[in-house]
Design an enzyme around this catalytic site. Structure first.
Site, short mmCIF file in Angstrom:
data_model
loop_
_atom_site.label_atom_id
_atom_site.label_comp_id
_atom_site.label_asym_id
_atom_site.label_seq_id
_atom_site.Cartn_x
_atom_site.Cartn_y
_atom_site.Cartn_z
N TYR A 20 -4.09 36.87 -3.15
CA TYR A 20 -3.44 35.92 -4.05
C TYR A 20 -3.70 34.45 -3.75
CZ TYR A 20 -1.26 40.04 -5.92
OH TYR A 20 -1.07 41.27 -6.50
N GLY A 69 -12.81 41.87 -12.56
CA GLY A 69 -12.09 40.68 -13.02
C GLY A 69 -10.82 40.96 -13.79
N ARG A 86 -13.09 45.24 -9.05
CA ARG A 86 -14.13 44.21 -9.04
C ARG A 86 -14.73 43.96 -10.43
NH1 ARG A 86 -11.68 44.00 -5.07
NH2 ARG A 86 -12.42 44.04 -2.91
N VAL A 104 -4.73 47.72 -10.09
CA VAL A 104 -5.99 48.03 -10.78
C VAL A 104 -6.46 49.37 -10.24
CG1 VAL A 104 -8.39 47.37 -11.16
CG2 VAL A 104 -6.62 45.61 -11.10
N LEU A 114 -7.65 41.75 -12.74
CA LEU A 114 -6.51 41.01 -12.22
C LEU A 114 -6.63 39.53 -12.54
CD1 LEU A 114 -3.93 40.53 -10.66
CD2 LEU A 114 -5.25 40.67 -8.53
N PHE A 116 10.44 42.76 -4.92
CA PHE A 116 10.48 42.89 -6.37
C PHE A 116 9.09 43.19 -6.91
CE2 PHE A 116 9.95 38.42 -5.28
CZ PHE A 116 8.94 38.00 -6.10
#
Length: 421
Positions: free
Chosen positions: A124, A93, A91, A85, A95, A421
């Protein structure tokens, strides 16, 4: 104009690639050749972009992958990569929206897990991912290692052979396929991986042409492969102070593994070896006559996993002992939560000492309660349920249940993913 998230078209891909490189602090403009290679490798139906007006400000891509679990089975995985991003749009939203779209599609498609390599630790977990396989990198002080300077090749009829890139493209895929099915945490490699690593296709990253060497058993069969580079640095007294950096080393057995490492640290003029990212329980330090010559320089989480189908994930792997465990799994996204009864039993087909499993939803009283991210950390065998309980990340509903979970889930060797990856 409002922010829009959509799948990227071919005509937008150059702008998408610019946003990706910007997010990863790389030069924002890649060559047409590099962009064309990325586009050829991308499934645009799984490539998302966040757009503000006509400019891409967020990137997200996934692709098909296989993940090996304890016992040797492979799971269909949704491999997530190229997540960024732009700093001007943090901040908001973006993602979260791209992740929700991708995980829902992966669950609908029938993928059992999602995987990623986390650039930053805190991001994550809120999407249900847990750290599932760690890495360690060592730096070896070769003069201090105690190696035998008379070493001239492996014992037992094996041999080391330098090969070129074309040989690696022929020999590597089959060798890696055999290797990755024997190591929990290992993943499949796309065909393009071999073309980029061997220089047949341009890399998006700065690249130094590597050396390749294989280990052949006495039968002539290739059982190991190492890829490495070396610098050229000489001291003031005209003494070599060169560092050899291993970019990858895979082997089918300890004999091949030892032979390749002995070759690596016997290369003339090399005084330091950087091992690249290895399993935390790698045999490497104990291959050295003096293991203290191997200094840990990196120790961190690496592969993160997100369970998408709890039943299929738990049934795919084998377990050390027979028994029953009831798990209450919380999943805020509603993808893999519920209460499940896991039953393991000895099965000849699962291999000596291994137990196959059945798993099904249940209304039985839970033995342990945990979030789906903690289940992901347990699944490949690396985490400890007792430790998670001590940290408050797992609730033991029945005394002794966490210790029994450790007995079920833990593996003799730690999982390891050799690939970024």
């Amino acid at each position: 104009m409002s922010l829009e998230i959509r799948h990227v078209t071919a005509s937008e891909f150059t702008d998408w690639a610019r946003a990706l490189d910007t997010g990863f602090l790389r030069p924002p403009t890649s060559s047409d050749e590099v962009v064309a290679g990325r586009l050829a490798d991308a499934d645009l139906a799984r490539t998302q972009g966040a757009f503000d007006g006509g400019r891409c400000v967020g990137t997200f891509r996934s692709f098909a992958q296989e993940l090996t679990v304890p016992g040797g089975a492979v799971l269909a995985a949704d491999a997530i990569s190229n997540v960024s991003v732009t700093a001007t749009h943090r901040r908001r939203g973006l993602l979260s929206r791209m992740m929700a779209t991708d995980l829902a599609a992966a669950r609908e498609r029938g993928d059992v897990v999602a995987t990623l390599i986390a650039a930053e630790y805190p991001i994550y977990g809120r999407y249900g991912f847990g750290p599932a396989a760690a890495i360690t990198e060592w730096e070896i002080d070769v003069p201090r290692s105690g190696r035998d300077p008379r070493w001239s090749g492996p014992a037992g009829g094996g041999s080391i052979e330098l090969v070129d890139a074309a040989d690696v493209r022929k020999l590597g895929p089959d060798l890696h396929d055999r290797f990755r099915r024997s190591r929990p945490g290992a993943i499949s490699r796309p065909e393009r991986w071999w073309r980029v690593e061997t220089g047949e296709e341009p890399s998006p990253f700065p690249r130094t042409e590597p050396y390749f060497a294989v280990y052949r058993a006495g039968s002539g069969e290739v059982e190991g492969l190492v890829q490495y580079t070396a610098d050229r640095h000489w001291g003031d007294r005209k003494q070599p102070l060169n560092t050899l950096s291993v970019a990858g080393l895979i082997a089918l057995n300890p004999t091949a593994e030892r032979a390749l490492w002995e070759f690596v640290w016997s290369v003339d003029w090399i005084t330091t070896v950087r091992t690249g990212y290895r399993a935390p329980d790698d045999l490497l330090p104990e291959f050295l006559p003096d293991p203290r010559a191997a200094r840990v320089v990196t120790s961190a989480d690496f592969l993160w996993v997100r369970i998408l189908d709890t039943v299929r994930a738990l049934e795919a792997r084998t377990y050390a002992v027979p028994g029953t465990l009831v798990l209450e799994v919380h999943d805020a996204a509603g993808l893999a939560g519920g209460r499940f009864r896991l039953e393991t039993a000895a099965a000849g087909a699962a291999g000596a000492g291994a137990c196959a499993a059945t798993c099904a939803p249940t209304t039985d009283t839970a033995d342990i309660t945990l979030d789906v991210r903690e289940l992901a950390s347990l699944h490949l065998g690396d985490a400890s349920a007792v430790r998670l309980a001590a940290l408050g990340a797992l609730a033991e509903e029945r005394p002794g249940a966490a210790a029994f979970a450790d007995t079920l889930f833990r593996t003799a060797r730690r999982p390891w993913c050799p690939d970024i990856f």
